[in-house]
Design a protein around this motif. Structure first.
Motif, mmCIF file in Angstrom:
data_model
loop_
_atom_site.group_PDB
_atom_site.id
_atom_site.type_symbol
_atom_site.label_atom_id
_atom_site.label_comp_id
_atom_site.label_asym_id
_atom_site.label_seq_id
_atom_site.Cartn_x
_atom_site.Cartn_y
_atom_site.Cartn_z
ATOM 1 N N ALA A 52 15.487 17.719 -36.031
ATOM 2 C CA ALA A 52 15.277 16.619 -35.089
ATOM 3 C C ALA A 52 14.896 15.339 -35.817
ATOM 4 N N CYS A 53 14.016 15.433 -36.822
ATOM 5 C CA CYS A 53 13.588 14.226 -37.539
ATOM 6 C C CYS A 53 14.704 13.677 -38.419
ATOM 7 N N LEU A 54 15.564 14.543 -38.950
ATOM 8 C CA LEU A 54 16.738 14.063 -39.666
ATOM 9 C C LEU A 54 17.650 13.290 -38.717
ATOM 10 N N ASP A 55 17.883 13.852 -37.519
ATOM 11 C CA ASP A 55 18.693 13.155 -36.510
ATOM 12 C C ASP A 55 18.105 11.791 -36.171
ATOM 13 N N LEU A 56 16.783 11.752 -35.983
ATOM 14 C CA LEU A 56 16.124 10.501 -35.616
ATOM 15 C C LEU A 56 16.326 9.451 -36.699
ATOM 16 N N ALA A 57 16.110 9.833 -37.954
ATOM 17 C CA ALA A 57 16.258 8.875 -39.055
ATOM 18 C C ALA A 57 17.683 8.346 -39.148
ATOM 19 N N ILE A 58 18.661 9.230 -39.060
ATOM 20 C CA ILE A 58 20.061 8.793 -39.177
ATOM 21 C C ILE A 58 20.457 7.925 -37.993
ATOM 22 N N SER A 59 19.982 8.273 -36.803
ATOM 23 C CA SER A 59 20.308 7.450 -35.633
ATOM 24 C C SER A 59 19.695 6.062 -35.764
ATOM 25 N N GLU A 60 18.485 5.958 -36.334
ATOM 26 C CA GLU A 60 17.862 4.651 -36.550
ATOM 27 C C GLU A 60 18.659 3.822 -37.556
ATOM 28 N N ILE A 61 19.099 4.469 -38.635
ATOM 29 C CA ILE A 61 19.885 3.763 -39.644
ATOM 30 C C ILE A 61 21.191 3.250 -39.042
ATOM 31 N N ASN A 62 21.878 4.095 -38.286
ATOM 32 C CA ASN A 62 23.152 3.701 -37.689
ATOM 33 C C ASN A 62 22.980 2.633 -36.621
ATOM 34 N N ALA A 63 21.900 2.740 -35.834
ATOM 35 C CA ALA A 63 21.648 1.742 -34.793
ATOM 36 C C ALA A 63 21.357 0.375 -35.393
ATOM 37 N N ALA A 64 20.834 0.353 -36.609
ATOM 38 C CA ALA A 64 20.527 -0.906 -37.295
ATOM 39 C C ALA A 64 21.724 -1.450 -38.074
#
Length: 406
Positions: A52-64
């Motif tokens: 879940a935390c890997l997903d969160l980090a990657i989603s933040e990077i992509n959203a930015a």
């Protein structure tokens, strides 16, 4: 086989003989990375918050805006707690997928199975879980805590506040056996004494004889380095024997598998633990992180362990290095990671040490109360001094082994 995250977590073990891959709908030109964490097979209680935390980090990077004008595409493999599958998937990630980075491994055994492979294939590797220390490999970055950081603060605290006679219970593999050496070392330095040690294979579930030995020895403190199911069985039997609360119990592994959530308060309240992260840390950065985490995964999402928060840190460390390097080329990213970039993680600042590729981090002592940890004390900027005593990748950049620190 292409699976979305929900199906990946729900598919039975029997159906998972082939590689389990979750591919977001990104264009082929985007940046590929891989994750290899146990989402089934007995260690999923560790793997699911990590995932879940890997997903969160990657989603933040992509959203930015992603990296270098591209989105990050993660391929997820579930090794089902099988070392054979770990090696198979690491090889696939490095060769067929040509991942820019691999994030993976929960146990030290799984790490040591894939680390040499990824080094040979020159595929950048991140190992986030806390572990026993000593890995020295320029291709590998380790963002979890080591014994010098956690055992090194917990044992002096325990000897001063709880008592000097320590009884050690440990999992019988490299994490438990090597960490137990550090328990002896730090107990002695703090003026205490280890009066007994016992080691248990991960499949052991009967602790009745051990409980009788502890009752006879009358230690001041029990130090547990048990893992997963070992912990569940011991604490349930300890409480059933009427021993809960009778002898203080301390640990640098309890809570890493959400044991304090699964066990009842009667079985786990009062246990002391030291980690680089607790979900209850009272800081603005952590509160914002937890809010984002639950906003993405819901109120019932798994408790965020140190393993999980260190995975979040690892992904952002890699992303910051890619930005600094201006490329995903391995050596350029390694040099950027070695440059001292600070990532302000949910547990406090995380800084990669150039000589060891481990992180300096804040460490916290907590005590279980009603499925949560009360933070008792924080130790800022703890260095990976154990690994630093044997590893210097500046002087010896071609080193690729794990030292067993005496």
């Amino acid at each position: 086989m292409i699976l979305n995250r929900r199906r990946l977590l729900q598919t039975s073990v029997a159906a998972l003989a082939a590689p389990l891959i979750a591919r977001p709908a990104f264009a082929a030109t985007n940046i590929p990375v891989a994750s290899i964490f146990d989402l089934s097979g007995g260690l999923e209680i560790y793997g699911q918050p990590i995932d879940a935390c890997l997903d969160l980090a990657i989603s933040e990077i992509n959203a930015a805006g992603g990296l270098l004008g591209q989105q990050v595409e993660v391929t997820k493999y579930d090794p089902q707690s099988s070392i054979q599958l770990y090696t198979q998937y690491a090889t696939e990630a490095a060769t067929a997928q040509q991942a820019a980075a691999v994030f993976g491994g929960i146990t030290s055994a799984s790490r040591e199975a894939i680390r040499p492979l990824l080094s040979r294939y020159q595929t950048l590797y991140f190992y986030p879980p806390l572990y026993e220390g000593g890995v020295c490999d320029r291709n590998t970055f380790l963002t979890g805590s080591t014994p010098a950081q956690t055992i090194g603060v917990l044992l002096p605290y325990a000897v001063e506040n709880l008592g000097k006679k320590v009884y050690v219970l440990a999992a019988d593999y490299n994490y438990g056996t090597i960490s137990a050496k550090w328990v002896r070392d730090y107990t002695s330095k703090a003026g205490g004494e280890v009066i007994a040690e016992e080691y248990f294979p991960l499949e052991v579930t009967d602790f009745s004889a051990t409980i009788q030995k502890i009752q006879a020895q009358k230690p001041d403190v029990i130090y547990t380095l048990l893992v997963g199911g070992n912990h569940m069985s011991f604490f349930r039997q300890w409480a059933a024997a009427g021993m809960a609360g009778q002898i203080p119990i301390i640990s640098t592994s309890f809570g890493g598998g959400n044991e304090h959530i699964v066990l009842t308060p009667a079985e786990s309240d009062g246990v002391y633990a030291a980690f680089g992260y607790f979900q209850e840390i009272d800081s603005a950065a952590n509160k914002a992180f937890v809010e984002r985490y639950h906003g993405k995964f819901g109120a019932s999402a798994p408790y965020v362990t140190e393993h999980a928060s260190a995975t979040y840190n690892a992904v952002h460390h890699w992303a910051n290095a890619v930005r600094a390097a201006g490329t995903v080329e391995r050596m350029a990213v390694i040099e950027a990671l070695e440059s001292g970039i600070v990532f302000e993680g949910p547990g406090g600042p995380s800084v990669i040490d150039r000589a060891t590729h481990h992180c300096a981090t804040d460490v916290h002592i907590g005590r279980v109360k009603n499925h949560s940890f009360e933070i008792l004390k924080t130790f800022a900027d703890q260095k990976p001094a154990d690994t630093a005593s044997v590893c210097d990748l500046v002087a010896n950049p071609d080193e690729t082994r794990q030292f067993e620190i005496e």
